[in-house]
Design a protein around this motif. Sequence first.
Motif, PDB file in Angstrom:
ATOM      1  N   ILE A   1     -13.512 -20.221 -12.039  1.00  0.00           N
ATOM      2  CA  ILE A   1     -14.328 -19.589 -13.066  1.00  0.00           C
ATOM      3  C   ILE A   1     -15.757 -20.135 -12.949  1.00  0.00           C
ATOM      4  O   ILE A   1     -15.978 -21.343 -12.887  1.00  0.00           O
ATOM      5  CB  ILE A   1     -13.770 -19.848 -14.475  1.00  0.00           C
ATOM      6  CG1 ILE A   1     -12.339 -19.291 -14.600  1.00  0.00           C
ATOM      7  CG2 ILE A   1     -14.678 -19.238 -15.541  1.00  0.00           C
ATOM      8  CD1 ILE A   1     -12.226 -17.795 -14.443  1.00  0.00           C
ATOM      9  N   GLY A   2     -16.729 -19.228 -12.906  1.00  0.00           N
ATOM     10  CA  GLY A   2     -18.124 -19.628 -12.707  1.00  0.00           C
ATOM     11  C   GLY A   2     -18.594 -19.469 -11.269  1.00  0.00           C
ATOM     12  O   GLY A   2     -19.800 -19.475 -11.001  1.00  0.00           O
ATOM     13  N   ARG A   3     -17.646 -19.342 -10.335  1.00  0.00           N
ATOM     14  CA  ARG A   3     -18.016 -19.111  -8.929  1.00  0.00           C
ATOM     15  C   ARG A   3     -18.391 -17.643  -8.735  1.00  0.00           C
ATOM     16  O   ARG A   3     -18.122 -16.796  -9.583  1.00  0.00           O
ATOM     17  CB  ARG A   3     -16.848 -19.494  -8.010  1.00  0.00           C
ATOM     18  CG  ARG A   3     -16.383 -20.936  -8.146  1.00  0.00           C
ATOM     19  CD  ARG A   3     -17.211 -21.894  -7.332  1.00  0.00           C
ATOM     20  NE  ARG A   3     -17.017 -21.710  -5.905  1.00  0.00           N
ATOM     21  CZ  ARG A   3     -16.019 -22.260  -5.205  1.00  0.00           C
ATOM     22  NH1 ARG A   3     -15.112 -23.014  -5.811  1.00  0.00           N
ATOM     23  NH2 ARG A   3     -15.930 -22.063  -3.896  1.00  0.00           N
ATOM     24  N   LYS A   4     -18.980 -17.316  -7.597  1.00  0.00           N
ATOM     25  CA  LYS A   4     -19.409 -15.950  -7.325  1.00  0.00           C
ATOM     26  C   LYS A   4     -18.722 -15.378  -6.097  1.00  0.00           C
ATOM     27  O   LYS A   4     -18.498 -16.083  -5.109  1.00  0.00           O
ATOM     28  CB  LYS A   4     -20.926 -15.893  -7.104  1.00  0.00           C
ATOM     29  CG  LYS A   4     -21.751 -15.934  -8.365  1.00  0.00           C
ATOM     30  CD  LYS A   4     -23.214 -15.655  -8.039  1.00  0.00           C
ATOM     31  CE  LYS A   4     -24.045 -15.567  -9.322  1.00  0.00           C
ATOM     32  NZ  LYS A   4     -25.459 -15.227  -9.008  1.00  0.00           N
ATOM     33  N   PHE A   5     -18.379 -14.080  -6.195  1.00  0.00           N
ATOM     34  CA  PHE A   5     -18.010 -13.318  -5.003  1.00  0.00           C
ATOM     35  C   PHE A   5     -19.135 -12.327  -4.775  1.00  0.00           C
ATOM     36  O   PHE A   5     -19.344 -11.423  -5.592  1.00  0.00           O
ATOM     37  CB  PHE A   5     -16.676 -12.587  -5.198  1.00  0.00           C
ATOM     38  CG  PHE A   5     -16.183 -11.921  -3.947  1.00  0.00           C
ATOM     39  CD1 PHE A   5     -15.307 -12.574  -3.105  1.00  0.00           C
ATOM     40  CD2 PHE A   5     -16.622 -10.644  -3.598  1.00  0.00           C
ATOM     41  CE1 PHE A   5     -14.866 -11.975  -1.931  1.00  0.00           C
ATOM     42  CE2 PHE A   5     -16.194 -10.030  -2.427  1.00  0.00           C
ATOM     43  CZ  PHE A   5     -15.305 -10.695  -1.591  1.00  0.00           C
ATOM     44  N   GLU A   6     -19.871 -12.551  -3.685  1.00  0.00           N
ATOM     45  CA  GLU A   6     -21.085 -11.769  -3.420  1.00  0.00           C
ATOM     46  C   GLU A   6     -22.021 -11.917  -4.620  1.00  0.00           C
ATOM     47  O   GLU A   6     -22.468 -13.003  -4.913  1.00  0.00           O
ATOM     48  CB  GLU A   6     -20.725 -10.310  -3.093  1.00  0.00           C
ATOM     49  CG  GLU A   6     -19.875 -10.193  -1.827  1.00  0.00           C
ATOM     50  CD  GLU A   6     -19.377  -8.795  -1.538  1.00  0.00           C
ATOM     51  OE1 GLU A   6     -19.501  -7.903  -2.419  1.00  0.00           O
ATOM     52  OE2 GLU A   6     -18.837  -8.574  -0.438  1.00  0.00           O
ATOM     53  N   THR A   7     -22.284 -10.838  -5.364  1.00  0.00           N
ATOM     54  CA  THR A   7     -23.223 -10.946  -6.492  1.00  0.00           C
ATOM     55  C   THR A   7     -22.518 -11.017  -7.851  1.00  0.00           C
ATOM     56  O   THR A   7     -23.177 -11.110  -8.883  1.00  0.00           O
ATOM     57  CB  THR A   7     -24.174  -9.738  -6.502  1.00  0.00           C
ATOM     58  OG1 THR A   7     -23.399  -8.530  -6.627  1.00  0.00           O
ATOM     59  CG2 THR A   7     -25.006  -9.696  -5.232  1.00  0.00           C
ATOM     60  N   THR A   8     -21.185 -10.973  -7.855  1.00  0.00           N
ATOM     61  CA  THR A   8     -20.432 -10.947  -9.112  1.00  0.00           C
ATOM     62  C   THR A   8     -19.945 -12.335  -9.488  1.00  0.00           C
ATOM     63  O   THR A   8     -19.259 -12.996  -8.695  1.00  0.00           O
ATOM     64  CB  THR A   8     -19.223 -10.000  -9.022  1.00  0.00           C
ATOM     65  OG1 THR A   8     -19.678  -8.690  -8.659  1.00  0.00           O
ATOM     66  CG2 THR A   8     -18.484  -9.934 -10.355  1.00  0.00           C
ATOM     67  N   THR A   9     -20.308 -12.773 -10.696  1.00  0.00           N
ATOM     68  CA  THR A   9     -19.827 -14.056 -11.205  1.00  0.00           C
ATOM     69  C   THR A   9     -18.436 -13.884 -11.803  1.00  0.00           C
ATOM     70  O   THR A   9     -18.194 -12.961 -12.598  1.00  0.00           O
ATOM     71  CB  THR A   9     -20.767 -14.613 -12.280  1.00  0.00           C
ATOM     72  OG1 THR A   9     -22.059 -14.812 -11.708  1.00  0.00           O
ATOM     73  CG2 THR A   9     -20.251 -15.939 -12.838  1.00  0.00           C
ATOM     74  N   ILE A  10     -17.515 -14.765 -11.442  1.00  0.00           N
ATOM     75  CA  ILE A  10     -16.161 -14.732 -12.000  1.00  0.00           C
ATOM     76  C   ILE A  10     -16.205 -15.445 -13.346  1.00  0.00           C
ATOM     77  O   ILE A  10     -16.206 -16.673 -13.421  1.00  0.00           O
ATOM     78  CB  ILE A  10     -15.155 -15.411 -11.057  1.00  0.00           C
ATOM     79  CG1 ILE A  10     -15.139 -14.693  -9.703  1.00  0.00           C
ATOM     80  CG2 ILE A  10     -13.759 -15.425 -11.675  1.00  0.00           C
ATOM     81  CD1 ILE A  10     -14.328 -15.390  -8.635  1.00  0.00           C
ATOM     82  N   ASP A  11     -16.265 -14.670 -14.415  1.00  0.00           N
ATOM     83  CA  ASP A  11     -16.399 -15.258 -15.752  1.00  0.00           C
ATOM     84  C   ASP A  11     -15.103 -15.241 -16.545  1.00  0.00           C
ATOM     85  O   ASP A  11     -15.048 -15.747 -17.670  1.00  0.00           O
ATOM     86  CB  ASP A  11     -17.499 -14.536 -16.544  1.00  0.00           C
ATOM     87  CG  ASP A  11     -17.251 -13.033 -16.658  1.00  0.00           C
ATOM     88  OD1 ASP A  11     -16.199 -12.559 -16.166  1.00  0.00           O
ATOM     89  OD2 ASP A  11     -18.115 -12.340 -17.230  1.00  0.00           O
ATOM     90  N   SER A  12     -14.030 -14.649 -15.991  1.00  0.00           N
ATOM     91  CA  SER A  12     -12.760 -14.565 -16.715  1.00  0.00           C
ATOM     92  C   SER A  12     -11.640 -14.211 -15.746  1.00  0.00           C
ATOM     93  O   SER A  12     -11.890 -13.815 -14.597  1.00  0.00           O
ATOM     94  CB  SER A  12     -12.838 -13.489 -17.805  1.00  0.00           C
ATOM     95  OG  SER A  12     -12.956 -12.206 -17.206  1.00  0.00           O
TER      96      SER A  12
END
Length: 371
Positions: free
Chosen positions: A306-317
Amino acid sequence: MKKSGLDVISFSAGEPDFDTPLPIKEAAKRAIDQGFTKYTPTSGIPELKEAICEKLKRENDLHYTKEEIIVSCGAKHVLFNALMTLCDSNDEVLLPKPYWVTYYEQIVLAGGKPVLLDCDPETLLVPLEEVEKNISENTKLLILNNPSNPSGVVWSQEALEKIAQLCKKHNIFVISDEIYERLVYDGEKVKSIASLEGMKERALVVNGVSKAFSMTGWRIGYAAGPQEVIQAMGRLQDHSTSCPTSISQKAALAALRCDASVVEEMVTAFDQRRKAMMQYLSEIPGVRFPVPRGAFYIFADFSAYIGRKFETTTIDSSLTLADLLLEKAHLACVPGIAFGMEGFLRLSYATSLENIERGMARMQEFFKKLN
């Protein structure tokens, strides 16, 4: 996505991927040929109730009469009937996290108040102190799922005995959902809380044929409990669905009386898949999960991402993570927030070993690409 030609692998299934065993299907065909296609008694045919009583005595050391048994249109229908019968407006219902999604919604439908119990994040079991501190003068019910969906954890007899003492002390009724009881591994044995001293009169045992016999679409569940509770559930059922499907009841009768090898073969296959999925998961840095001893799910903690990014999307949940896995890795799973636990994913191994190997390889590659 599949319709458009994409190769999507699903770890989201809540049902066995095996066919219903042949003897069970043949029993249903005989019922059709013999014209057993009319209404039955509201709460189930007597011979099926007798088979349920025999099963509970043989496998769970529980002794019930036919008057203490109800057959419904699936275990979910049993649970709905139970909560609508037992839960009045503003009654509090203790619900351990992670919980199966339907429990929460059915409590609300019945007018009750779900009181969520936090679990130990390592074991995914609720400590006794957490149960005790959430008991109030409005506490009416406790729902137990043993083994658990989504975590696959099994409650030990010692833990159940401590919970039983609390329930007796505070006059709390228990709904014990044991639908996965025969799908267990590592020599595990499920103990029903209703079999403990002083608990039979304050517990409703819920089960069915959907999971153990791969009969999800046949829609037959059942419950055993105090006669006055069963009768009240029957009156509700009489004015909602009338009776369970006649043909399915004959199929369920055959299931409860079929050779145990039918279930054992399925459990052996699930166990092999379980071990394979655990091995792949353990190779993803930062992912934690308790070893599932029952059902066919792994509930894994991905909160390290949580908080990491895939490309430009932040994994917030967990929902965002599940969406990304579907979109980018063509891998379907269920976000933990659906079960009351953020940062988790539920992965089902009710799919082929080949799918598990391919799907988990995709998952490993996905997490390697995170920023």
